[in-house]
Motif scaffolding. Sequence first.
Motif: not given
Length: 168
Positions: A62-75
Amino acid sequence: KAHKQNKRFISKDLNRCFKKTNLWENDEEIRALELMSILDESDVLLDLHSTSAKAMEFAFAETKALELAKNIWIKNIIAWWWELWDSTIAWDTENYMNSLWWIWITFEAWSHLDKDAKNKSLQVSLNLLSHFNMIDNSYFKNLEWVEKIAKISEIYVSKTWNFNYQIQ
């Protein structure tokens, strides 16, 4: 029990049991209750999923987790899942975490029969732990950059288990 019998579940899909009003009458509901007590004390959830299908990996975030998902390199990342919440997809870990307003990412690694999927799940997990300085940063590995972030606009509920997800 399901894992030992090489089945998805025995009585009920565990990922549809995260509901406080369950009757707690089968193994999956009892396991969900145990997990909910852990989730209630958690700030972040990385929910690892797989299937017997061969397909690409992606994550729901979700929106609040997008940066975290990008930071842990999910494609590949799919967001706005909560906007489609209804009884057909209800009571999963994602919606439970949304009800608590916590941060969650569900990583769909795909085929649990594929060694690569296991390695990707492990690396995403290590990246998350490294991101929060819970393990040494040497475990962090740069994977491929995020290629796509897609917004869900509609949902199709399959009436069989013979289906494939595809990002177009």
